[in-house]
Scaffold this motif. Structure first.
Motif, PDB file in Angstrom:
ATOM      1  N   ASP A 135       0.830  -1.205   0.000  1.00  0.00           N
ATOM      2  CA  ASP A 135       0.000   0.000   0.000  1.00  0.00           C
ATOM      3  C   ASP A 135       0.866   1.257   0.000  1.00  0.00           C
ATOM      4  OD1 ASP A 135      -2.374  -1.462   0.075  1.00  0.00           O
ATOM      5  OD2 ASP A 135      -2.319  -1.603   2.258  1.00  0.00           O
ATOM      6  N   PHE A 136       0.448   2.229  -0.786  1.00  0.00           N
ATOM      7  CA  PHE A 136       1.199   3.474  -0.937  1.00  0.00           C
ATOM      8  C   PHE A 136       0.222   4.635  -0.737  1.00  0.00           C
ATOM      9  CE2 PHE A 136       3.267   6.806  -3.597  1.00  0.00           C
ATOM     10  CZ  PHE A 136       4.496   6.836  -2.954  1.00  0.00           C
ATOM     11  N   ASP A 137       0.427   5.412   0.324  1.00  0.00           N
ATOM     12  CA  ASP A 137      -0.435   6.558   0.627  1.00  0.00           C
ATOM     13  C   ASP A 137       0.329   7.851   0.403  1.00  0.00           C
ATOM     14  OD1 ASP A 137      -2.673   5.002   1.464  1.00  0.00           O
ATOM     15  OD2 ASP A 137      -1.652   4.627   3.364  1.00  0.00           O
ATOM     16  N   VAL A 138      -0.321   8.800  -0.260  1.00  0.00           N
ATOM     17  CA  VAL A 138       0.298  10.077  -0.597  1.00  0.00           C
ATOM     18  C   VAL A 138      -0.579  11.214  -0.098  1.00  0.00           C
ATOM     19  CG1 VAL A 138       1.148  11.556  -2.451  1.00  0.00           C
ATOM     20  CG2 VAL A 138       1.331   9.076  -2.668  1.00  0.00           C
ATOM     21  N   LYS A 139       0.041  12.180   0.564  1.00  0.00           N
ATOM     22  CA  LYS A 139      -0.652  13.406   0.949  1.00  0.00           C
ATOM     23  C   LYS A 139       0.043  14.557   0.239  1.00  0.00           C
ATOM     24  CE  LYS A 139      -2.186  16.233   4.838  1.00  0.00           C
ATOM     25  NZ  LYS A 139      -2.176  16.412   6.315  1.00  0.00           N
ATOM     26  N   MET A 140      -0.690  15.217  -0.652  1.00  0.00           N
ATOM     27  CA  MET A 140      -0.159  16.318  -1.440  1.00  0.00           C
ATOM     28  C   MET A 140      -0.948  17.580  -1.083  1.00  0.00           C
ATOM     29  SD  MET A 140       0.349  16.467  -5.594  1.00  0.00           S
ATOM     30  CE  MET A 140       1.201  14.893  -5.537  1.00  0.00           C
ATOM     31  N   GLY A 141      -0.325  18.462  -0.275  1.00  0.00           N
ATOM     32  CA  GLY A 141      -1.059  19.601   0.247  1.00  0.00           C
ATOM     33  C   GLY A 141      -2.087  19.114   1.248  1.00  0.00           C
ATOM     34  N   ASP A 142      -3.344  19.446   1.010  1.00  0.00           N
ATOM     35  CA  ASP A 142      -4.412  18.972   1.893  1.00  0.00           C
ATOM     36  C   ASP A 142      -5.212  17.835   1.258  1.00  0.00           C
ATOM     37  OD1 ASP A 142      -5.571  20.420  -0.099  1.00  0.00           O
ATOM     38  OD2 ASP A 142      -6.754  21.720   1.206  1.00  0.00           O
ATOM     39  N   LYS A 143      -4.681  17.255   0.180  1.00  0.00           N
ATOM     40  CA  LYS A 143      -5.368  16.155  -0.498  1.00  0.00           C
ATOM     41  C   LYS A 143      -4.630  14.846  -0.250  1.00  0.00           C
ATOM     42  CE  LYS A 143      -7.274  19.044  -4.208  1.00  0.00           C
ATOM     43  NZ  LYS A 143      -7.374  19.232  -5.686  1.00  0.00           N
ATOM     44  N   LYS A 144      -5.415  13.769  -0.084  1.00  0.00           N
ATOM     45  CA  LYS A 144      -4.853  12.451   0.168  1.00  0.00           C
ATOM     46  C   LYS A 144      -5.223  11.486  -0.954  1.00  0.00           C
ATOM     47  CE  LYS A 144      -4.963  12.854   5.222  1.00  0.00           C
ATOM     48  NZ  LYS A 144      -5.459  12.232   6.480  1.00  0.00           N
ATOM     49  N   PHE A 145      -4.271  10.640  -1.314  1.00  0.00           N
ATOM     50  CA  PHE A 145      -4.476   9.643  -2.358  1.00  0.00           C
ATOM     51  C   PHE A 145      -3.917   8.306  -1.872  1.00  0.00           C
ATOM     52  CE2 PHE A 145      -3.739  13.787  -4.249  1.00  0.00           C
ATOM     53  CZ  PHE A 145      -4.832  13.948  -5.083  1.00  0.00           C
ATOM     54  N   GLY A 146      -4.534   7.239  -2.283  1.00  0.00           N
ATOM     55  CA  GLY A 146      -4.062   5.904  -1.923  1.00  0.00           C
ATOM     56  C   GLY A 146      -3.863   5.051  -3.158  1.00  0.00           C
ATOM     57  N   LEU A 147      -2.754   4.307  -3.184  1.00  0.00           N
ATOM     58  CA  LEU A 147      -2.460   3.413  -4.294  1.00  0.00           C
ATOM     59  C   LEU A 147      -2.228   2.002  -3.764  1.00  0.00           C
ATOM     60  CD1 LEU A 147       0.153   5.462  -6.379  1.00  0.00           C
ATOM     61  CD2 LEU A 147      -2.281   5.221  -6.861  1.00  0.00           C
ATOM     62  N   ASN A 148      -2.726   1.044  -4.517  1.00  0.00           N
ATOM     63  CA  ASN A 148      -2.362  -0.345  -4.284  1.00  0.00           C
ATOM     64  C   ASN A 148      -1.348  -0.723  -5.357  1.00  0.00           C
ATOM     65  OD1 ASN A 148      -2.610  -3.352  -4.910  1.00  0.00           O
ATOM     66  ND2 ASN A 148      -3.716  -3.205  -2.975  1.00  0.00           N
ATOM     67  N   TRP A 149      -0.133  -1.081  -4.946  1.00  0.00           N
ATOM     68  CA  TRP A 149       0.929  -1.298  -5.929  1.00  0.00           C
ATOM     69  C   TRP A 149       0.641  -2.462  -6.867  1.00  0.00           C
ATOM     70  CZ3 TRP A 149       6.699  -0.055  -5.172  1.00  0.00           C
ATOM     71  CH2 TRP A 149       6.837   1.264  -4.744  1.00  0.00           C
ATOM     72  N   PHE A 150      -0.129  -3.441  -6.422  1.00  0.00           N
ATOM     73  CA  PHE A 150      -0.452  -4.554  -7.313  1.00  0.00           C
ATOM     74  C   PHE A 150      -1.396  -4.111  -8.429  1.00  0.00           C
ATOM     75  CE2 PHE A 150       0.106  -6.755  -3.097  1.00  0.00           C
ATOM     76  CZ  PHE A 150       1.396  -7.206  -3.373  1.00  0.00           C
ATOM     77  N   ASP A 151      -2.399  -3.299  -8.081  1.00  0.00           N
ATOM     78  CA  ASP A 151      -3.393  -2.874  -9.065  1.00  0.00           C
ATOM     79  C   ASP A 151      -2.963  -1.651  -9.865  1.00  0.00           C
ATOM     80  OD1 ASP A 151      -5.056  -4.899  -8.121  1.00  0.00           O
ATOM     81  OD2 ASP A 151      -5.966  -3.589  -6.615  1.00  0.00           O
ATOM     82  N   ASP A 152      -2.303  -0.685  -9.190  1.00  0.00           N
ATOM     83  CA  ASP A 152      -2.021   0.599  -9.828  1.00  0.00           C
ATOM     84  C   ASP A 152      -0.611   0.721 -10.408  1.00  0.00           C
ATOM     85  OD1 ASP A 152      -4.600   1.620  -9.062  1.00  0.00           O
ATOM     86  OD2 ASP A 152      -3.817   1.863  -7.029  1.00  0.00           O
ATOM     87  N   VAL A 153       0.336  -0.036  -9.867  1.00  0.00           N
ATOM     88  CA  VAL A 153       1.728   0.090 -10.315  1.00  0.00           C
ATOM     89  C   VAL A 153       2.236  -1.216 -10.926  1.00  0.00           C
ATOM     90  CG1 VAL A 153       3.994   0.988  -9.641  1.00  0.00           C
ATOM     91  CG2 VAL A 153       1.994   1.650  -8.345  1.00  0.00           C
ATOM     92  N   ASP A 154       1.354  -2.239 -10.967  1.00  0.00           N
ATOM     93  CA  ASP A 154       1.705  -3.541 -11.545  1.00  0.00           C
ATOM     94  C   ASP A 154       2.883  -4.199 -10.832  1.00  0.00           C
ATOM     95  OD1 ASP A 154      -0.303  -3.155 -13.442  1.00  0.00           O
ATOM     96  OD2 ASP A 154       1.064  -2.177 -14.843  1.00  0.00           O
ATOM     97  N   ALA A 155       2.899  -4.113  -9.509  1.00  0.00           N
ATOM     98  CA  ALA A 155       3.941  -4.777  -8.731  1.00  0.00           C
ATOM     99  C   ALA A 155       3.766  -6.291  -8.802  1.00  0.00           C
ATOM    100  CB  ALA A 155       3.884  -4.312  -7.277  1.00  0.00           C
ATOM    101  N   LYS A 156       4.867  -7.010  -8.657  1.00  0.00           N
ATOM    102  CA  LYS A 156       4.852  -8.460  -8.749  1.00  0.00           C
ATOM    103  C   LYS A 156       4.361  -9.076  -7.435  1.00  0.00           C
ATOM    104  CE  LYS A 156       6.729  -8.331 -12.839  1.00  0.00           C
ATOM    105  NZ  LYS A 156       5.919  -8.614 -14.040  1.00  0.00           N
ATOM    106  N   ARG A 157       3.556 -10.110  -7.574  1.00  0.00           N
ATOM    107  CA  ARG A 157       3.083 -10.835  -6.393  1.00  0.00           C
ATOM    108  C   ARG A 157       4.160 -11.778  -5.855  1.00  0.00           C
ATOM    109  NH1 ARG A 157      -1.582  -9.433  -3.510  1.00  0.00           N
ATOM    110  NH2 ARG A 157      -3.130  -8.606  -4.968  1.00  0.00           N
TER     111      ARG A 157
END
Length: 217
Positions: A135-157
């Protein structure tokens, strides 16, 4: 897949010799439960992931006359890293969490130091890793975003890697250390949209370092 098939074939060939290889080299036990500290780093990473590991391994003797052994078992690890940086004029706080289970397979040789209870066991081998959490969580200014590396970045299982290391033991207490690197990459290069901008993920292979303390029984 070729590396995985080779790993399984070697393990089966070695385990088939265990039944006839029993000795007095491992007087303080062949099972080891340990806890430890671990780091994972990649070539282009500024900070490594840091975390803890719980491990169980068992030694199988391969020869009744020589203290050579096969060691295998299971490991569970969780590691995390957080960073603060300026990206495209925006203050960015990111946090990455990684959890996985692993099956190591090592071949080693135990040097017993007389009858002192001390022993040193260098070893080397392969590890199969199954990544469970990324899991990858990003806070940019006052906005928050969440990424799942398997689904969003094509990380290897799954990853396969090599490691070298050793154990220093006094009777039932064992201090272990290993270092290794994966053969296959965890992620490839990819641009992922975050809000009105993009984050660039570069190709990465994990380098793994572990130090642990455990008990034999």
């Amino acid at each position: 897949m070729k590396s995985l098939k080779l790993m399984v074939a070697v393990a089966l060939a070695m385990i088939s010799t265990v039944a006839s290889a029993q000795s007095d080299f491992f007087l303080y036990g062949k099972n080891n439960v340990s806890v430890g500290y671990a780091t994972l780093s990649a070539k282009n990473s500024d900070e490594p992931l840091r975390g803890g590991r719980i491990s169980y391994t068992r030694i199988f003797e391969l020869n009744e006359y020589v203290p050579v052994f096969l060691e295998t078992g299971g490991q569970v690890q969780y590691a995390t890293v957080s960073e603060n940086e300026i990206f495209n004029g925006n203050r960015v706080h990111s946090e990455f969490d990684l959890g996985y289970v692993a099956i190591p397979m090592n071949v080693g040789y135990q040097f017993n130091i007389g009858e002192s209870g001390f022993s040193i066991a260098p070893k080397a081998g392969l590890t199969l890793v199954a990544n469970i959490i990324a899991d990858f969580d990003v806070k940019m200014g006052d906005k928050k975003f969440g990424l799942n590396w398997f689904d969003d970045v094509d990380a290897k299982r799954f990853n396969i890697g090599w490691q070298v290391g050793g154990d220093i033991a006094y009777k039932r207490v064992v201090l272990g250390i290993t270092y290794g690197q994966d053969f296959n990459k965890f992620i490839g290069e990819k641009n992922v949209p975050i809000g009105k901008t993009e984050l660039n993920f570069v190709e990465s292979k994990w380098k793994r370092f572990h130090v642990s303390i455990g008990c034999r029984f």
